[in-house]
Design a protein around this motif. Structure first.
Motif, mmCIF file in Angstrom:
data_model
loop_
_atom_site.group_PDB
_atom_site.id
_atom_site.type_symbol
_atom_site.label_atom_id
_atom_site.label_comp_id
_atom_site.label_asym_id
_atom_site.label_seq_id
_atom_site.Cartn_x
_atom_site.Cartn_y
_atom_site.Cartn_z
ATOM 1 N N PRO A 1 0.777 -1.609 0.516
ATOM 2 C CA PRO A 1 -0.241 -0.140 0.052
ATOM 3 C C PRO A 1 0.439 1.502 0.210
ATOM 4 O O PRO A 1 0.237 2.213 -0.313
ATOM 5 C CB PRO A 1 -0.601 -0.101 1.817
ATOM 6 N N LEU A 2 2.242 1.412 0.739
ATOM 7 C CA LEU A 2 3.050 2.249 0.568
ATOM 8 C C LEU A 2 3.584 3.182 -0.663
ATOM 9 O O LEU A 2 3.527 4.402 -1.011
ATOM 10 C CB LEU A 2 4.177 1.955 1.371
ATOM 11 N N ARG B 1 5.163 9.671 -3.494
ATOM 12 C CA ARG B 1 5.232 10.467 -4.576
ATOM 13 C C ARG B 1 6.295 11.390 -5.437
ATOM 14 O O ARG B 1 7.254 11.850 -4.978
ATOM 15 C CB ARG B 1 4.618 12.569 -4.458
ATOM 16 N N PRO B 2 6.512 10.547 -6.832
ATOM 17 C CA PRO B 2 5.610 9.816 -7.219
ATOM 18 C C PRO B 2 5.257 8.521 -7.232
ATOM 19 O O PRO B 2 5.622 8.171 -6.357
ATOM 20 C CB PRO B 2 6.376 10.234 -8.926
ATOM 21 N N THR B 3 3.481 8.366 -7.374
ATOM 22 C CA THR B 3 3.126 6.847 -6.849
ATOM 23 C C THR B 3 4.374 5.910 -8.249
ATOM 24 O O THR B 3 4.769 6.405 -8.719
ATOM 25 C CB THR B 3 1.830 6.991 -7.681
ATOM 26 N N ARG C 1 2.556 3.637 -12.969
ATOM 27 C CA ARG C 1 2.289 4.913 -11.890
ATOM 28 C C ARG C 1 3.088 6.005 -12.736
ATOM 29 O O ARG C 1 4.128 6.069 -13.530
ATOM 30 C CB ARG C 1 1.812 3.782 -10.572
ATOM 31 N N GLY C 2 3.317 6.555 -11.171
ATOM 32 C CA GLY C 2 3.903 8.502 -12.020
ATOM 33 C C GLY C 2 5.883 7.769 -11.968
ATOM 34 O O GLY C 2 6.156 8.533 -12.676
ATOM 35 N N CYS D 1 3.636 7.482 -16.351
ATOM 36 C CA CYS D 1 2.505 6.933 -16.879
ATOM 37 C C CYS D 1 0.932 7.519 -16.509
ATOM 38 O O CYS D 1 0.370 7.744 -16.075
ATOM 39 C CB CYS D 1 2.478 5.862 -16.576
ATOM 40 N N GLY D 2 1.725 8.407 -15.132
ATOM 41 C CA GLY D 2 0.793 9.848 -14.506
ATOM 42 C C GLY D 2 0.844 9.307 -12.985
ATOM 43 O O GLY D 2 1.288 8.195 -12.613
ATOM 44 N N GLU D 3 0.068 10.286 -12.017
ATOM 45 C CA GLU D 3 0.014 9.926 -10.426
ATOM 46 C C GLU D 3 -0.871 9.522 -10.800
ATOM 47 O O GLU D 3 -1.292 8.943 -8.898
ATOM 48 C CB GLU D 3 0.033 12.093 -10.003
#
Length: 365
Positions: free
Chosen positions: A297-298, A303-305, A348-349, A353-355
């Motif tokens: 989950p962390l 940030r970024p994910t 993911r980020g 590939c985005g946040e």
């Protein structure tokens, strides 16, 4: 009648056998409702509380399943700290949750053993004497010792393939599609993001999981004609967050530019690397891409994910309990099984590939 009521007292009061009392507590659905209520009423009147020992008198069983894994956050370990202790448990916690939930549904309790005091062999020997069957993480103890125990009770090995050759084992095995997941993630970095300088960071003592992940990494690099070494660029001692930060420092202090992507063998190291890169003023993914494996989950909170390969950790625990219950329910002599659970590549980020949560590709079904 003794001052402490026993299973015998409940059986006499309710007019049933000791085995029926045991089934009421272990597997209530197997007993007719009218009989079950009569037994429970007698137990309430007597103040009887079932115990593993009492059930064992009736059926030579304990009503308990076990889970054994090495506790790398053992407080006696060198350099242990609270932050790393919490992080190290994230993977195990999910397996425990899944196994406990399924065990409870079948009327079993779960005994968790996660200490290296006295050595892992001592740990498993103690657990084996207190449970009806247990699951154990691969390489916690030698397979030969588990083979001996499996002659008396079912044993499921988690996160490790069946040993082959002259030493073929006869345990039930549960593993996940680590090689497929890492291969697809690496392919994504090379083909979709155009990266060519990738560094794989593994562990000092390779587990079967990590070996499979590195194999998938090499296969993707070879298929894309990307030059890479036959060994991980770095092998870190414990695969904790601190090791991920140390890996960044080691690579940043070398001559030449950083690799375009740091491909970590687990999420904990990847999270540590994100923090270390931020402290150095390096941007992710603009300056360097970071990926992990596990799907803790962390990874959604940093940030970024974090781009990762999500393991079915909860399902791993659930399936382990199901296998043990099946063996205990009358299938002990069937051929051992090897099950491969699928993984999901989550983009993911940290790879660009985005946040948002990102898209996922399931592999290994």
């Amino acid at each position: 009648m003794s001052s402490v009521p026993t299973v015998y007292d409940v059986a006499n009061r309710s007019g049933v056998s000791i085995a029926t009392v045991s089934r009421v507590y272990r597997n209530p659905d197997s007993v007719r409702a009218q009989t079950r209520e009569r037994v429970l009423a007698a137990a309430r009147e007597l103040g009887y509380v079932p115990s593993g020992n009492a059930r064992g008198l009736a059926s030579r069983t304990t009503g308990v399943l076990g889970l054994c894994f090495p506790d790398y956050s053992d407080p006696d370990a060198e350099d242990a700290d609270a932050e790393d202790d919490d992080a190290a448990m994230l993977y195990s916690d999910q397996i425990i949750r899944g196994m406990e939930r399924t065990a409870r549904r079948h009327g079993y309790a779960l005994l968790i053993a996660a200490s290296l005091k006295g050595g892992p062999e001592s740990l498993v020997a103690k657990v084996a004497g207190r449970v009806d069957g247990f699951a154990v993480m691969a390489r916690t103890v030698p397979t030969e010792e588990l083979e001996v125990i499996s002659r008396r009770q079912p044993v499921v090995m988690l996160a490790g393939p069946r040993e082959g050759g002259d030493h073929l084992d006869h345990l039930d095995h549960l593993e996940v599609a680590n090689s497929d997941g890492q291969r697809e993630l690496t392919r994504h970095l090379i083909e979709d993001h155009g990266l060519r300088r990738l560094a794989y960071i593994g562990s000092a003592e390779e587990s079967p999981d990590v070996e499979a992940r590195f194999r998938g990494f090499l296969e993707a690099c070879t298929a894309a004609d990307v030059e890479t070494a036959d060994e991980p660029v770095l092998r870190m001692p414990m695969m904790r967050q601190a090791d991920g930060a140390d890996a960044v420092d080691a690579l940043a202090d070398r001559d030449g530019p950083l690799p375009e992507a740091l491909v970590f063998a687990n999420d904990q190291m990847a999270v540590g690397a994100l923090h270390a890169l931020q402290r150095r003023g390096l941007r992710v993914p603009e300056d360097v891409v970071v990926t992990g494996v596990d799907g803790i989950p962390l990874g959604r909170l940093v940030r970024p994910t974090l781009t990762t390969v999500r393991q079915p950790m909860l399902r791993l625990g659930e399936q382990a309990a199901e296998l043990l219950v099946q063996r205990l329910g009358g299938a002990p002599d069937k051929e051992p099984v090897s099950l491969m659970l699928p993984v999901t590549v989550v983009r993911r980020g940290s790879c660009g590939c985005g946040e948002a949560e990102g898209s996922g590709t399931q592999l290994g079904q």
